[in-house]
Design a protein around this motif. Structure first.
Motif, PDB file in Angstrom:
ATOM      1  N   ILE A   1      -6.171   8.409   2.047  1.00  0.00           N
ATOM      2  CA  ILE A   1      -5.977   7.236   2.282  1.00  0.00           C
ATOM      3  C   ILE A   1      -6.441   5.977   1.666  1.00  0.00           C
ATOM      4  N   GLU A   2      -7.737   6.083   1.605  1.00  0.00           N
ATOM      5  CA  GLU A   2      -8.355   5.103   0.985  1.00  0.00           C
ATOM      6  C   GLU A   2      -8.211   4.942  -0.319  1.00  0.00           C
TER       7      GLU A   2
ATOM      8  N   ILE B   1      -0.382  -1.065   3.180  1.00  0.00           N
ATOM      9  CA  ILE B   1       0.163  -0.366   3.794  1.00  0.00           C
ATOM     10  C   ILE B   1       0.682   1.091   3.282  1.00  0.00           C
ATOM     11  N   VAL B   2       0.028   2.190   4.042  1.00  0.00           N
ATOM     12  CA  VAL B   2       0.268   3.367   3.444  1.00  0.00           C
ATOM     13  C   VAL B   2       1.056   4.099   4.509  1.00  0.00           C
ATOM     14  N   VAL B   3       2.184   4.992   4.145  1.00  0.00           N
ATOM     15  CA  VAL B   3       3.143   5.475   5.068  1.00  0.00           C
ATOM     16  C   VAL B   3       2.845   7.035   4.842  1.00  0.00           C
TER      17      VAL B   3
ATOM     18  N   VAL C   1      -1.868   2.053   8.236  1.00  0.00           N
ATOM     19  CA  VAL C   1      -1.469   3.761   8.234  1.00  0.00           C
ATOM     20  C   VAL C   1      -0.236   3.682   9.062  1.00  0.00           C
ATOM     21  N   VAL C   2       0.983   4.143   8.465  1.00  0.00           N
ATOM     22  CA  VAL C   2       2.064   4.389   9.423  1.00  0.00           C
ATOM     23  C   VAL C   2       2.730   5.430   9.286  1.00  0.00           C
TER      24      VAL C   2
ATOM     25  N   LEU D   1      -8.439  -2.024  10.229  1.00  0.00           N
ATOM     26  CA  LEU D   1      -7.173  -1.047   9.911  1.00  0.00           C
ATOM     27  C   LEU D   1      -6.515  -0.628  11.320  1.00  0.00           C
ATOM     28  N   LEU D   2      -4.945  -0.695  11.158  1.00  0.00           N
ATOM     29  CA  LEU D   2      -4.156  -0.404  12.112  1.00  0.00           C
ATOM     30  C   LEU D   2      -3.597   0.908  11.721  1.00  0.00           C
ATOM     31  N   ILE D   3      -3.715   1.743  12.679  1.00  0.00           N
ATOM     32  CA  ILE D   3      -3.321   3.079  12.500  1.00  0.00           C
ATOM     33  C   ILE D   3      -1.846   3.069  13.628  1.00  0.00           C
TER      34      ILE D   3
END
Length: 181
Positions: free
Chosen positions: A116-117, A83-85, A56-57, A10-12
């Motif tokens: 988020i998940e 991708i979740v904003v 997550v952005v 995961l990239l935050i």
């Protein structure tokens, strides 16, 4: 570059250190490998070293930069990435743009790890979403128009004010009242 593409990396992309740290700890406890970036440039540097499967952005990053540019770059980097904003003040205009640019979902803060998940797991829209018959208020319409114009200008306050025909300080006051995050 790390060529192994684990499906739990995961990239935050979040400039709020406290929120980012909380999200990192929570996802790590759930078995995710987590990497972090503060803005578009640091995100690009992370992508040179890691191959995240999910991101997550935050919509509004430091110095007025837009998370939408991050969404666009992430989708271009890997169009399979989920991708979740996240945003502190959602608008229809930015939600639509985020999805058009490649986000899977758009969540209003506060959103927790479960939210988020669940958003990552969604691959299609829902037809049974509750419809509202409530008329849209003038304030909401104004806020959505401001956000749409902000997105069109890459979150440039001066250009947005010019396009909306309002003084820059007036726009800044309106944005401060509605804390964009």
């Amino acid at each position: 570059m790390d060529e192994t593409h684990d499906d739990r990396v995961l990239l935050i992309v979040e400039d709020d250190d406290a929120l980012a740290a909380t999200l990192c700890r929570s996802f790590e406890r759930r078995g995710w490998s987590v990497v972090r970036a503060h803005d578009l440039d640091s995100m690009r540097a992370v992508l040179e070293q890691h191959a995240p499967s999910h991101a997550v952005v935050d919509l509004k990053l430091a110095n007025g930069s837009s998370g939408l540019a991050c969404v666009q770059a992430l989708h271009a980097h890997d169009d399979e990435m989920a991708i979740v904003v996240l945003t502190g003040y959602a608008s229809i205009a930015t939600a639509v743009e985020a999805i058009k640019l490649g986000a899977r979902h758009y969540l209003a803060k506060p959103a927790n790890t479960d939210d988020i998940e669940a958003a990552f797991a969604r691959t299609e829209g829902e037809t049974d979403v509750d419809m509202t018959n409530r008329a849209t208020s003038i304030k909401t319409l104004e806020w959505e128009r401001i956000h749409e114009t902000l997105a069109d200008t890459g979150f440039n306050i001066s250009e947005t004010a010019r396009r909306l025909g309002m003084h820059r300080r007036t726009l800044a006051r309106k944005l401060e009242k509605q804390r964009v995050k």
